[in-house]
Design an enzyme around this catalytic site. Structure first.
Site, PDB file in Angstrom:
ATOM      1  N   ASP A   7      55.198 -46.355 -32.901  1.00  0.00           N
ATOM      2  CA  ASP A   7      56.568 -46.573 -33.352  1.00  0.00           C
ATOM      3  C   ASP A   7      57.160 -47.863 -32.793  1.00  0.00           C
ATOM      4  OD1 ASP A   7      56.673 -45.767 -30.757  1.00  0.00           O
ATOM      5  OD2 ASP A   7      58.258 -44.269 -31.025  1.00  0.00           O
ATOM      6  N   HIS A  64      39.537 -71.528 -36.162  1.00  0.00           N
ATOM      7  CA  HIS A  64      40.730 -70.701 -35.967  1.00  0.00           C
ATOM      8  C   HIS A  64      40.574 -69.819 -34.731  1.00  0.00           C
ATOM      9  CE1 HIS A  64      42.143 -71.106 -40.440  1.00  0.00           C
ATOM     10  NE2 HIS A  64      42.370 -72.183 -39.708  1.00  0.00           N
ATOM     11  N   ASP A  68      46.077 -76.527 -30.940  1.00  0.00           N
ATOM     12  CA  ASP A  68      46.691 -76.555 -32.274  1.00  0.00           C
ATOM     13  C   ASP A  68      47.882 -75.612 -32.214  1.00  0.00           C
ATOM     14  OD1 ASP A  68      47.391 -76.288 -34.952  1.00  0.00           O
ATOM     15  OD2 ASP A  68      45.318 -76.319 -35.663  1.00  0.00           O
ATOM     16  N   ASP A 112      53.300 -78.408 -37.072  1.00  0.00           N
ATOM     17  CA  ASP A 112      51.873 -78.042 -37.010  1.00  0.00           C
ATOM     18  C   ASP A 112      51.133 -79.246 -36.440  1.00  0.00           C
ATOM     19  OD1 ASP A 112      49.347 -77.044 -37.310  1.00  0.00           O
ATOM     20  OD2 ASP A 112      49.363 -77.020 -39.504  1.00  0.00           O
ATOM     21  N   HIS A 134      36.478 -78.576 -43.130  1.00  0.00           N
ATOM     22  CA  HIS A 134      37.783 -78.141 -43.655  1.00  0.00           C
ATOM     23  C   HIS A 134      38.460 -79.288 -44.394  1.00  0.00           C
ATOM     24  CE1 HIS A 134      39.947 -80.291 -40.426  1.00  0.00           C
ATOM     25  NE2 HIS A 134      39.091 -79.761 -39.565  1.00  0.00           N
ATOM     26  N   HIS A 140      47.495 -80.048 -45.543  1.00  0.00           N
ATOM     27  CA  HIS A 140      48.139 -79.033 -46.383  1.00  0.00           C
ATOM     28  C   HIS A 140      49.632 -79.276 -46.361  1.00  0.00           C
ATOM     29  CE1 HIS A 140      49.319 -77.034 -42.624  1.00  0.00           C
ATOM     30  NE2 HIS A 140      48.067 -77.143 -42.229  1.00  0.00           N
ATOM     31  N   HIS A 150      51.232 -73.058 -43.793  1.00  0.00           N
ATOM     32  CA  HIS A 150      50.541 -73.446 -45.023  1.00  0.00           C
ATOM     33  C   HIS A 150      51.551 -73.220 -46.135  1.00  0.00           C
ATOM     34  CE1 HIS A 150      46.462 -72.544 -42.914  1.00  0.00           C
ATOM     35  NE2 HIS A 150      46.895 -73.753 -42.657  1.00  0.00           N
ATOM     36  N   GLU A 161      44.954 -84.021 -40.793  1.00  0.00           N
ATOM     37  CA  GLU A 161      44.232 -83.423 -39.673  1.00  0.00           C
ATOM     38  C   GLU A 161      42.712 -83.489 -39.807  1.00  0.00           C
ATOM     39  OE1 GLU A 161      44.425 -79.006 -39.743  1.00  0.00           O
ATOM     40  OE2 GLU A 161      46.022 -79.287 -41.220  1.00  0.00           O
ATOM     41  N   TYR A 177      33.208 -81.446 -35.479  1.00  0.00           N
ATOM     42  CA  TYR A 177      32.834 -80.293 -34.653  1.00  0.00           C
ATOM     43  C   TYR A 177      31.323 -80.243 -34.540  1.00  0.00           C
ATOM     44  CZ  TYR A 177      37.479 -79.426 -36.476  1.00  0.00           C
ATOM     45  OH  TYR A 177      38.789 -79.583 -36.857  1.00  0.00           O
ATOM     46  N   ARG A 236      40.012 -82.404 -33.297  1.00  0.00           N
ATOM     47  CA  ARG A 236      40.879 -82.446 -34.483  1.00  0.00           C
ATOM     48  C   ARG A 236      42.192 -83.082 -34.030  1.00  0.00           C
ATOM     49  NH1 ARG A 236      40.514 -77.641 -35.705  1.00  0.00           N
ATOM     50  NH2 ARG A 236      42.412 -76.647 -34.913  1.00  0.00           N
ATOM     51  N   GLU A 267      46.024 -83.899 -35.457  1.00  0.00           N
ATOM     52  CA  GLU A 267      46.887 -83.476 -36.574  1.00  0.00           C
ATOM     53  C   GLU A 267      48.327 -83.893 -36.328  1.00  0.00           C
ATOM     54  OE1 GLU A 267      47.920 -79.325 -38.962  1.00  0.00           O
ATOM     55  OE2 GLU A 267      47.114 -79.242 -36.928  1.00  0.00           O
TER      56      GLU A 267
END
Length: 429
Positions: free
Chosen positions: A36, A235, A252, A263, A342, A346, A353, A376, A380, A398, A400
């Site tokens: 709950d 991710h 990130d 972002d 990737h 975006h 996104h 971005e 890798y 990365r 970005e």
């Protein structure tokens, strides 16, 4: 935001609707985390964009000639537990609507609202229960054709609302700038305070506390704090590993304030300096990112930035001897995806996104002034791939930033966050 902004948006949508068309926008429900215990409430972006209301379970109804809202009723006993509700009259006044009802009246009113409306606009797929209820009601209405009545014959997702949300107003751009400013404070603290032996979750807590301290909701998405080989997981949100020496740390994370999120991704060494291999890969990604940002211009197809980024990263990997063969052949075969899997960016706004179509009639859409996008690129290197020189294995980079399309002069909303090698190393010393 000023209430006039929401009123104006409602009128704009009504003007887009034709006769016999109706739009339904549902507020987010309260969601249970476990047993709950509820999650912290965050309003549905489409509903908030039009109404500015942060209460759960409301319903906004718009036709060209009619506007209405269904709201949780005023209830003194429940308000003691969960907070004061606006109530139907206050919502009607705020949004200057034709009608406003208690939520309990929905079942008795919705049939009349949909009767003889040819098109229903609704975000099908968000809530299967609501979808089923609406479809059942429409089926019931269409069994009354002999009475000269009918329900919607066409059901559509209101993409026109998402097209509105794509291009940001001056007020929205200011919100994004503020989220970017707060994000910068969090990232800069990590540059200065991170030490070998700390855990990824400690860095996450610094980000979250800095965002909250400046009035943000917190992160606009799950913080990615990835040390060493964890940075090769796109991710990664576990954030439980201990930080070792000579690792890169990929962060990130973006603050969300007033329903608009930044972002940003930055990468820095766990120690004071990048290793030779780390610096080489980092500089390659940074150079490619700068080129991609400069290409983010009005009239340029969104996908063209990605395609050029792929070429530039691939060319760099060939120069380093990490890919072998001709540039065109490597791209055609997709061999670069070993290291870059990737997209380059975006849309960004109320959602990390953000909404809006990337392609129209099978062709990538050209960018327009007022669009905010991320840029971005990344590389890798699989830590288990023994075909890669040992010094590169486990590196994940990365970089970005958030970019406002502005003619031929893109505006980097996150430009205050250090990303040059010498800047980062100076902050790490």
């Amino acid at each position: 935001m000023d209430q006039n902004i929401f009123r104006k948006r409602i009128r704009e949508v009504q003007n887009l609707l034709k006769e016999s068309e109706v739009l339904l926008i549902f507020a987010a429900p309260q969601k249970i985390r476990n047993r709950d215990v509820e999650y912290k409430f965050r309003q549905d972006s489409d509903y908030y964009y039009l109404s500015g209301i942060e209460e759960e379970d409301g319903i906004l109804v718009l036709r060209r000639d009619f506007s209405a809202h269904f709201a949780l009723p005023k209830d003194k006993e429940k308000e003691i537990w969960t907070g004061i509700r606006l109530g139907k009259e206050e919502i009607k006044r705020r949004l200057e609507l034709d009608q406003s009802f208690d939520l309990g009246e929905w079942d008795s009113k919705i049939s009349d609202i949909l009767t003889n409306q040819f098109t229903l606009y609704h975000f099908f797929g968000k809530d299967s229960k609501k979808d089923s209820e609406l479809l059942e009601l429409i089926s019931s209405l269409n069994r009354r054709l002999r009475e000269g009545k009918f329900g919607p014959q066409r059901w559509e997702i209101p993409n026109f609302l998402h097209e509105m949300r794509m291009l940001k107003s001056p007020e929205e751009i200011e919100k994004l700038k503020e989220s970017s400013r707060i994000t910068a404070l969090g990232h800069e603290r990590l540059f200065r305070e991170t030490k070998v032996g700390m855990y990824e979750f400690e860095l996450e807590s610094i980000l979250e506390s800095e965002y909250l301290k400046h009035g943000a909701w917190g992160g606009g998405y799950g913080h990615i704090v990835a040390a060493g080989k964890n940075a090769t997981i796109l991710h990664y949100t576990t954030n439980r590993a201990k930080i070792s020496d000579n690792e890169l740390i990929l962060v990130d994370s973006g603050a969300e304030k007033d329903y608009y999120t930044a972002d940003v991704t930055r990468v820095f060494p766990s120690g004071k300096k990048f290793t030779s291999e780390q610096r080489t890969i980092y500089q390659l990604v940074l150079d490619v990112q700068k080129q991609a940002i400069s290409d983010t211009k009005q009239g340029v197809e969104f996908n063209a930035v990605h395609e050029k980024t792929v070429k530039n990263l691939t060319s760099g990997l060939i120069d380093l001897g990490l890919l072998k063969g001709g540039l065109s052949e490597i791209i055609e075969k997709g061999e670069y995806r070993r290291f870059y899997m990737h997209r380059t960016g975006h849309y960004l706004g109320m959602d990390v996104h953000d909404v809006g179509r990337y392609f129209e009639n099978g062709k990538s859409k050209p960018m327009q002034n007022g669009l905010v996008v991320t840029v971005e690129p990344g590389l890798y290197f699989d830590p288990t791939d023994e075909t890669i020189p040992a010094g590169f294995r486990g590196i994940g980079v990365r970089i970005e930033d958030d970019i406002l399309v502005n003619g031929d002069n893109p505006i980097v909303l996150t430009s205050m966050i250090a990303k040059e090698v010498n800047e980062i190393e100076a902050m790490r010393s």
